[in-house]
Design a protein around this motif. Structure first.
Motif, mmCIF file in Angstrom:
data_model
loop_
_atom_site.group_PDB
_atom_site.id
_atom_site.type_symbol
_atom_site.label_atom_id
_atom_site.label_comp_id
_atom_site.label_asym_id
_atom_site.label_seq_id
_atom_site.Cartn_x
_atom_site.Cartn_y
_atom_site.Cartn_z
ATOM 1 N N TRP A 1 -60.855 92.403 54.510
ATOM 2 C CA TRP A 1 -59.788 91.772 55.282
ATOM 3 C C TRP A 1 -59.548 90.332 54.837
ATOM 4 O O TRP A 1 -58.568 89.721 55.253
ATOM 5 C CB TRP A 1 -60.114 91.809 56.779
ATOM 6 N N CYS A 2 -60.459 89.793 54.041
ATOM 7 C CA CYS A 2 -60.287 88.410 53.571
ATOM 8 C C CYS A 2 -59.210 88.316 52.495
ATOM 9 O O CYS A 2 -58.675 87.229 52.229
ATOM 10 C CB CYS A 2 -61.600 87.867 53.030
ATOM 11 N N ASP A 3 -58.890 89.431 51.865
ATOM 12 C CA ASP A 3 -57.881 89.424 50.808
ATOM 13 C C ASP A 3 -56.498 89.234 51.400
ATOM 14 O O ASP A 3 -56.131 89.865 52.392
ATOM 15 C CB ASP A 3 -57.933 90.737 50.028
ATOM 16 N N ARG B 1 -53.697 88.325 43.229
ATOM 17 C CA ARG B 1 -55.133 88.296 43.014
ATOM 18 C C ARG B 1 -55.862 88.786 44.275
ATOM 19 O O ARG B 1 -55.282 88.820 45.362
ATOM 20 C CB ARG B 1 -55.596 86.896 42.626
ATOM 21 N N THR B 2 -57.096 89.129 44.135
ATOM 22 C CA THR B 2 -57.920 89.579 45.257
ATOM 23 C C THR B 2 -58.795 88.423 45.720
ATOM 24 O O THR B 2 -59.659 87.941 44.972
ATOM 25 C CB THR B 2 -58.798 90.769 44.846
ATOM 26 N N GLU B 3 -58.556 87.972 46.938
ATOM 27 C CA GLU B 3 -59.303 86.837 47.470
ATOM 28 C C GLU B 3 -60.591 87.315 48.146
ATOM 29 O O GLU B 3 -60.614 88.338 48.834
ATOM 30 C CB GLU B 3 -58.480 86.046 48.478
ATOM 31 N N ALA C 1 -60.787 82.749 51.283
ATOM 32 C CA ALA C 1 -60.029 82.676 52.532
ATOM 33 C C ALA C 1 -60.437 81.454 53.347
ATOM 34 O O ALA C 1 -59.587 80.758 53.924
ATOM 35 C CB ALA C 1 -60.234 83.955 53.341
ATOM 36 N N ILE C 2 -61.726 81.167 53.367
ATOM 37 C CA ILE C 2 -62.219 80.014 54.116
ATOM 38 C C ILE C 2 -61.732 78.719 53.478
ATOM 39 O O ILE C 2 -61.282 77.789 54.168
ATOM 40 C CB ILE C 2 -63.757 80.060 54.193
ATOM 41 N N ALA C 3 -61.778 78.633 52.165
ATOM 42 C CA ALA C 3 -61.341 77.419 51.467
ATOM 43 C C ALA C 3 -59.838 77.203 51.620
ATOM 44 O O ALA C 3 -59.385 76.066 51.840
ATOM 45 C CB ALA C 3 -61.712 77.517 49.990
ATOM 46 N N LEU C 4 -59.057 78.269 51.488
ATOM 47 C CA LEU C 4 -57.608 78.148 51.655
ATOM 48 C C LEU C 4 -57.245 77.732 53.072
ATOM 49 O O LEU C 4 -56.319 76.937 53.290
ATOM 50 C CB LEU C 4 -56.947 79.476 51.300
ATOM 51 N N ALA C 5 -57.963 78.278 54.066
ATOM 52 C CA ALA C 5 -57.695 77.911 55.459
ATOM 53 C C ALA C 5 -57.969 76.425 55.675
ATOM 54 O O ALA C 5 -57.214 75.735 56.378
ATOM 55 C CB ALA C 5 -58.551 78.757 56.397
ATOM 56 N N LEU C 6 -59.037 75.902 55.079
ATOM 57 C CA LEU C 6 -59.330 74.478 55.212
ATOM 58 C C LEU C 6 -58.236 73.642 54.559
ATOM 59 O O LEU C 6 -57.788 72.641 55.136
ATOM 60 C CB LEU C 6 -60.688 74.158 54.586
ATOM 61 N N ASP C 7 -57.769 74.028 53.391
ATOM 62 C CA ASP C 7 -56.696 73.281 52.730
ATOM 63 C C ASP C 7 -55.446 73.239 53.610
ATOM 64 O O ASP C 7 -54.810 72.183 53.761
ATOM 65 C CB ASP C 7 -56.364 73.911 51.378
ATOM 66 N N ARG C 8 -55.071 74.391 54.171
ATOM 67 C CA ARG C 8 -53.880 74.426 55.033
ATOM 68 C C ARG C 8 -54.072 73.559 56.273
ATOM 69 O O ARG C 8 -53.151 72.847 56.705
ATOM 70 C CB ARG C 8 -53.569 75.865 55.431
ATOM 71 N N ALA C 9 -55.268 73.605 56.861
ATOM 72 C CA ALA C 9 -55.540 72.801 58.052
ATOM 73 C C ALA C 9 -55.461 71.311 57.741
ATOM 74 O O ALA C 9 -54.840 70.536 58.483
ATOM 75 C CB ALA C 9 -56.921 73.159 58.611
#
Length: 812
Positions: free
Chosen positions: A648-650, A656-658, A663-671
């Motif tokens: 479910w993280c993808d 690409r397959t995340e 997912a955690i790193a991208l969420a931090l960047d968006r936040a």
């Protein structure tokens, strides 16, 4: 209870024009000059009283009502409620009546009020409240009559000023609006609305059904983490039956503050062995939606055999939360599953009939006509089945067509016409011991509350009273077939088998909406327990000290530690930072003490991060509309996904397959991007309180620029969604972290000296935004400065702001 959020939205748009805003502002000044504020002093001759009554408003504008009987005290309480909160009472009863559209022209605000009215009419809320009056004892009916007479005594004044809100409504009605007389059924509407919301899970059933259509049975089982035997053995049958029903339309069309559930409250009670005084301590803070005015109104009722103090609800004669000089009580919501959706099969040979285990049966049919200001009346046809109203009929259909194969019907204890809950809650205030307390709670049908108890003799206890359905099969967490008796209710759990405790050996009882009963409890209560964090934190703090003072209870109610972070941070901080900004944020959170303090950056980074992470994990799986129907960030769910469902993280929207680390790193960047846009790039200067304001919106004027600042209340707030000092963000809209739900009242009762008990509400006593008593508690609330409601008549009078003497006149 913020049942009027839709009114706020639509009227905000209407009132947003500069010209009208200026007119409203001038009207407000006019009414201030004319003395629209009620008088708190004087002598009145009023029909409906048995004997003289005295109302002394203390220095905080809390009325101390001294009367010769509980009926006369109820009369006076009705009068002071009307003085200070009538427009709130009027809108509350109109929500329940399904008569909001009469107040504001639909041509100006659209169909939202009509949709709300359709849902309330379809549910039959006011109809059931009217029926429930007849189920009450003669004594309780007399008390309701007395309360109504007190409200009507205030309304009867020909020169009465009804305040800016109702005056504006009168102007929009062309001068035709005038409040109708208050009736006993109006007082029962509040209890019905509370029961529908606090016990309410029927829209959760709809949501789960929608989720099943999207991600399948196994996906839903994972999301809701079922325990015990699965009830979903019938899900395939149900999904086939509802394939032609527009579940999205029904879910959207029935969405309002009555049907939208948010659950939270705290309570704990200690025996004398755990109190400095050697006598019990009881602490309670029920959590509801923030609004202006607030839900509760403080009062004291004194007379022969009674001295009741605490929180009342405008519209009702009972002291709902408080103590009576001998016993005290507090509530948290149990989250009882007392509402079930049944999928009914329409007779294929006759659309006016539906299938039952005994053959086809005609629908019960009633017609409802909704009056619309400046418009044509709206007529709706509501069908009833053996289980309850057909909720498909609540929704307007532009195509004029209704699916013929199956319909959805709602069965709910809150819609019982023989509901005696109002009497049960009122009798609690008169109980003098545990046995009388239990006898009072036997009358409670809905909502189910975890009611803690303590008394001056040193006893403590808990009872969770209500009509708890016994299902022949399943647990009611999903819609079930209605054409068979297999899933019908087979009665209710006997009162003596309901959850209870009396003087437990541990000497402590704690509940914060968490699991109430162990797995081996023989009856099904709910699967919708709140996350355990607040309950765990309260138990932790109580266990750290052997004997607690009153001030220790205040400190606990103000506690801002968020224990969910202890579970979530190890996952968030597991991987390596991918840039310098992420490293700085991770460093802050790595050293964070997990306290949600308004002046710190860590709470903001944490909440923004988990909000973005949940969106990243689920939005692409569910779609935007379904994702937005989910509750606030669910830490246990995210941990389960990261641990058990890494697929479910993808992100399905990329090539690409995340991984979950991605997912955690991208969420931090968006936040961090979002926060930087709002508060700049210097992370050390970020503050949770700049985004996390406690927002108490005025239902009518929050959208009016010239009135917003004097009509609504906003202030930076500590706390968060999982702190004991709950201040839960909406996680929606342009200001997703503004707190919209939290403590609506705080009470602490000291049974070594009940005069030393403490009371607090966030705003003030008056609902008139021009009154000096509309916000007189705000500063104290923020500083944890509670008030006392006590003292002799002479002590109260010496510092009072006014005294009203009521004398009886004319026939009763």
């Amino acid at each position: 209870m913020r049942v009027l959020v839709r009114v706020a939205a639509v009227l905000g748009k209407f009132l947003g024009g500069t010209a009208l805003a200026l007119a409203v502002f001038l009207a407000g000044t006019y009414f201030h000059v004319r003395g629209a504020l009620p008088s708190y002093s004087g002598t009145l001759e009023l029909a409906g009283l048995k004997a003289p009554v005295e109302i002394i408003r203390d220095k905080n504008a809390v009325p101390h009502i001294t009367a010769g009987s509980i009926e006369d005290a109820s009369f006076a309480l009705g009068y002071v409620h009307a003085q200070d909160r009538f427009w709130q009472m009027e809108l509350m009863r109109r929500v329940g009546q399904g008569r909001l559209a009469e107040l504001v022209p639909a041509v100006l605000v659209g169909s939202a009020l009509i949709d709300s009215d359709r849902t309330m009419r379809g549910l039959g809320v006011y109809r059931r409240a009217s029926e429930s009056v007849n189920a009450l004892s003669p004594a309780m009916r007399t008390r309701l009559d007395s309360y109504a007479a007190g409200v009507n005594a205030w309304l009867a004044d020909d020169d009465q000023q009804f305040g800016l809100e109702l005056t504006l409504i009168k102007l929009m009605s062309g001068g035709r609006y005038r409040p109708e007389a208050w009736r006993p059924a109006d007082s029962l509407v509040w209890a019905k609305l509370m029961a529908l919301g606090l016990d309410g899970n029927w829209r959760a059933e709809l949501l789960r059904l929608r989720l099943s259509q999207k991600i399948g049975e196994d996906g839903v089982k994972f999301l809701i983490e079922p325990d015990g035997d699965s009830k979903d053995a019938t899900l395939s049958m149900v999904l086939a039956a509802v394939k032609d029903i527009d579940l999205d339309r029904i879910f959207r069309g029935t969405d309002n503050e009555v049907t939208r559930k948010r659950m939270a409250s705290n309570e704990w009670v200690l025996s004398g062995a755990h109190a400095v005084s050697g006598r019990p301590l009881l602490a309670n803070d029920p959590h509801l939606g923030f609004s202006f005015p607030g839900v509760w109104y403080l009062a004291r009722l004194v007379g022969p055999g009674f001295d009741i103090r605490g929180a009342t609800s405008p519209g009702s004669p009972a002291v709902v939360l408080g103590h009576n000089g001998t016993i005290g009580w507090g509530f948290t919501t149990t989250n009882l599953d007392s509402q079930d959706i049944f999928v009914e099969r329409v007779d294929p040979t006759d659309p006016n009939r539906y299938i039952t285990p005994d053959g086809a049966r005609p629908f019960g049919v009633r017609e409802e006509t909704i009056k619309v200001a400046w418009g044509e009346p709206v007529t709706m046809r509501v069908r009833e089945t053996r289980h309850g109203p057909v909720i498909d009929d609540f929704i307007r259909r532009s195509d004029g067509l209704t699916p013929q194969g199956h319909v959805l019907a709602l069965q709910a204890t809150a819609l019982d016409g023989a509901d005696t809950s109002a009497e049960g809650f009122a009798r609690v205030g008169s109980a003098q011991n545990w046995e009388e307390f239990l006898a009072a709670t036997r009358r409670i049908v809905s909502p189910m509350q975890n009611m803690v108890y303590a008394d001056t003799s040193g006893n403590i206890g808990l009872i969770s009273p209500a009509r708890v359905p016994i299902r022949r099969k399943g647990d009611g967490s999903m819609p079930v077939p209605g054409w068979t008796s297999e899933y019908d209710w087979a009665g209710f759990v006997p009162f003596d088998e309901l959850p209870r405790a009396y003087n437990p050996p541990a000497g402590r009882i704690v509940n914060a909406n968490g699991r109430l009963v162990p797995d081996d409890y023989r009856h099904f209560i709910s699967k919708d327990w709140a996350e355990p964090y607040r309950q765990r934190r309260a138990a932790q703090l109580l266990g750290e000290v052997q004997r607690h003072p009153v001030y220790g209870m205040i400190v606990m109610q103000a506690d801002n530690l968020t224990l969910d972070a202890a579970e979530m941070l190890p996952w968030l901080l597991k991987g390596a930072p991918r840039n310098a900004r992420a490293a700085q944020a991770r460093d802050l959170l790595g050293r964070w003490n997990m306290f949600m303090l308004a002046g710190r950056p860590e709470p903001l980074i944490y909440d923004a991060w988990i909000a973005e992470l949940q969106r990243g994990l689920l939005a692409d799986e569910l779609g935007e509309e379904l994702y937005n129907s989910l509750p606030v960030p669910d830490v246990p769910l995210m941990v389960r996904i990261l641990r058990d469902k890494p697929g479910w993280c993808d992100d399905g929207g990329t090539k690409r397959t995340e991984s979950c680390e991605d997912a955690i790193a991208l969420a931090l960047d968006r936040a961090l991007d979002w926060i930087a846009r709002r508060q700049g790039n210097d992370m050390t200067k970020w503050q949770w309180g700049r985004e996390h304001n406690a927002v108490h919106r005025h239902p009518l004027f929050d959208g009016v620029p010239l009135l917003r600042d004097i009509a609504s209340v906003r202030y930076p707030a500590d706390g968060g969604n999982q702190t004991l000092n709950r201040a839960s963000p909406s996680f929606r809209g342009k200001r997703p972290f503004d707190a919209v739900h939290g403590a609506s009242y705080r009470g602490i009762y000291d049974f070594s000296d009940l005069e030393n008990s403490r009371f607090a509400t966030p705003l003030g006593q008056s609902g008139n935004m021009l009154s000096p008593w509309a916000r007189n508690f705000v500063d104290r609330w923020q500083k944890l400065a509670y008030i006392e409601i006590g003292g002799s008549r002479g002590e109260t009078a010496r510092s009072s702001i006014g005294t009203i003497t009521m004398n009886p006149t004319g026939p009763r």
